[in-house]
Structure formats: C-alpha cells, structure tokens
Design a protein around this motif. Sequence first.
Motif, PDB file in Angstrom:
ATOM      1  N   ALA A  46       0.838  -1.201   0.000  1.00 26.26           N
ATOM      2  CA  ALA A  46       0.000   0.000   0.000  1.00 26.26           C
ATOM      3  C   ALA A  46       0.876   1.255   0.000  1.00 26.26           C
ATOM      4  O   ALA A  46       0.567   2.235  -0.703  1.00 26.26           O
ATOM      5  CB  ALA A  46      -0.932  -0.002   1.211  1.00 26.26           C
ATOM      6  N   TYR A  47       1.954   1.230   0.756  1.00 26.49           N
ATOM      7  CA  TYR A  47       2.893   2.354   0.808  1.00 26.49           C
ATOM      8  C   TYR A  47       3.509   2.596  -0.570  1.00 26.49           C
ATOM      9  O   TYR A  47       3.572   3.732  -1.052  1.00 26.49           O
ATOM     10  CB  TYR A  47       3.970   2.045   1.848  1.00 26.49           C
ATOM     11  N   ILE A  48       3.946   1.515  -1.212  1.00 30.08           N
ATOM     12  CA  ILE A  48       4.534   1.627  -2.551  1.00 30.08           C
ATOM     13  C   ILE A  48       3.508   2.152  -3.547  1.00 30.08           C
ATOM     14  O   ILE A  48       3.796   3.038  -4.360  1.00 30.08           O
ATOM     15  CB  ILE A  48       5.100   0.263  -3.006  1.00 30.08           C
ATOM     16  N   THR A  49       2.294   1.626  -3.477  1.00 25.36           N
ATOM     17  CA  THR A  49       1.226   2.056  -4.385  1.00 25.36           C
ATOM     18  C   THR A  49       0.936   3.544  -4.208  1.00 25.36           C
ATOM     19  O   THR A  49       0.794   4.286  -5.189  1.00 25.36           O
ATOM     20  CB  THR A  49      -0.050   1.232  -4.147  1.00 25.36           C
ATOM     21  N   TYR A  50       0.855   3.968  -2.951  1.00 24.73           N
ATOM     22  CA  TYR A  50       0.564   5.374  -2.657  1.00 24.73           C
ATOM     23  C   TYR A  50       1.622   6.289  -3.266  1.00 24.73           C
ATOM     24  O   TYR A  50       1.297   7.270  -3.944  1.00 24.73           O
ATOM     25  CB  TYR A  50       0.481   5.592  -1.140  1.00 24.73           C
ATOM     26  N   TRP A  51       2.890   5.987  -3.042  1.00 22.72           N
ATOM     27  CA  TRP A  51       3.943   6.871  -3.527  1.00 22.72           C
ATOM     28  C   TRP A  51       4.101   6.808  -5.042  1.00 22.72           C
ATOM     29  O   TRP A  51       4.455   7.811  -5.676  1.00 22.72           O
ATOM     30  CB  TRP A  51       5.259   6.608  -2.797  1.00 22.72           C
ATOM     31  N   CYS A  52       3.829   5.658  -5.631  1.00 24.63           N
ATOM     32  CA  CYS A  52       3.845   5.575  -7.100  1.00 24.63           C
ATOM     33  C   CYS A  52       2.715   6.421  -7.686  1.00 24.63           C
ATOM     34  O   CYS A  52       2.921   7.145  -8.671  1.00 24.63           O
ATOM     35  CB  CYS A  52       3.731   4.126  -7.559  1.00 24.63           C
ATOM     36  N   ALA A  53       1.541   6.335  -7.081  1.00 21.27           N
ATOM     37  CA  ALA A  53       0.405   7.152  -7.541  1.00 21.27           C
ATOM     38  C   ALA A  53       0.694   8.633  -7.323  1.00 21.27           C
ATOM     39  O   ALA A  53       0.362   9.476  -8.174  1.00 21.27           O
ATOM     40  CB  ALA A  53      -0.866   6.741  -6.812  1.00 21.27           C
ATOM     41  N   ASN A  54       1.330   8.958  -6.215  1.00 25.60           N
ATOM     42  CA  ASN A  54       1.706  10.339  -5.927  1.00 25.60           C
ATOM     43  C   ASN A  54       2.668  10.868  -6.992  1.00 25.60           C
ATOM     44  O   ASN A  54       2.539  12.005  -7.442  1.00 25.60           O
ATOM     45  CB  ASN A  54       2.342  10.407  -4.531  1.00 25.60           C
ATOM     46  N   ASP A  55       3.614  10.033  -7.410  1.00 28.34           N
ATOM     47  CA  ASP A  55       4.564  10.425  -8.448  1.00 28.34           C
ATOM     48  C   ASP A  55       3.855  10.667  -9.777  1.00 28.34           C
ATOM     49  O   ASP A  55       4.172  11.620 -10.494  1.00 28.34           O
ATOM     50  CB  ASP A  55       5.645   9.354  -8.603  1.00 28.34           C
ATOM     51  N   VAL A  56       2.890   9.809 -10.103  1.00 29.43           N
ATOM     52  CA  VAL A  56       2.129   9.990 -11.341  1.00 29.43           C
ATOM     53  C   VAL A  56       1.352  11.303 -11.296  1.00 29.43           C
ATOM     54  O   VAL A  56       1.357  12.078 -12.263  1.00 29.43           O
ATOM     55  CB  VAL A  56       1.171   8.797 -11.590  1.00 29.43           C
TER      56      VAL A  56
END
Length: 179
Positions: free
Chosen positions: A101-111
């Motif tokens: 979930a942490y990885i998903t959040y930061w990847c989405a934040n980067d997008v």
Amino acid sequence: MALRRALDALYWCSAALAALCLLGIFFIMIAQMLLRQFNIPILGADDVTAFLCVGSAFFALAYTFRRGELIRVGLLIEKLSPKARQAMEAVVLALAAVLTAYITYWCANDVMFSYEIDDMAQGSIAFQLWIPKLAMPLGAGIMLIAVLDELVRVLRGQKPSYQVAAEDRAARGDFSAEV
C-alpha cells in the motif's frame, strides 16, 4: 464465486499486459536490428523500451505472486506447526499489504505530480511522463489486491494460493521454481 472469478481475471489481465510489454520490447528490438542495416534509427526506442520494462515488471507482480513464483524464503515458516504457520502467514501478509500500500501510494503520488507539472520526457520524443508511469501504481495496486486476497484466505483458515501452487508443482515432480 463471482468475486473469485473477477479477481482471477484481474490477475490474468495484469499478466497479459506484462506479456504485451515484453512483446513490445521484442518488436522494438527486432525493428532496431533490421533498420540498423539501413542506417534508420527509431526515435525514442530506448525510452519506450525502458517504460515497457517497468510495465512488464509491475504488471506481472500479482499473477506471479499468486502462482508462488516470486522468490520466497521459507526456511523458518516451513518448520512451524500448521497453526503457527497460518498465524505467521497472516502476520507476513499483513506486513506485505502495508508495504505494498505504501509503494502504491507513492507511485500514484509520483504519477499525479508528473501530471500536475506537465512533466515531459527528455529523450528524442517528447511525451507526457505520467502516462507510462501509470504502470507502477496500477501494477502495485493490483499486487495489493492480491496480497489482501491471500490475507483473507489465510484468515479464513485456507492455505494461501502460492503454497497450494508450490505443493502442486512438487506433487508433479516439478522443482524448477525451487532452483
């Protein structure tokens, strides 16, 4: 069981996207090889290949995880009693869910950041970077769903799919994943 079919279809479609990314890499490399004979470069081929590599890795995560093909060290957990193993599986899957979930959040934040600042590729072809970056949060998000799916299975007292898949391979005498 409609939910089970939908989740399995999601994992399969994600793996199919990973396969299409690999196929795209193949076609780009073959085209580069053939066109090099005529001194015709393919503009942006390196950039597109790099983004397809990321897509193939992220989109393959959930399907690979569910089939028990990801690297997993079971030295400790395999020696536990069935009850203790189930508890340990639940703890590890819960931790994996938090991390994913942490990885998903930061990847989405980067997008989203790339979209907001209209971030453009610096290669030979200018394109908006948020588009190829979408593979990261989408793939990680599907992996999060797969981890939560396995956590629910374990909490219900069932064996995780990756364990069942590994046992099935071992029963067939296929130890290729163990090498």
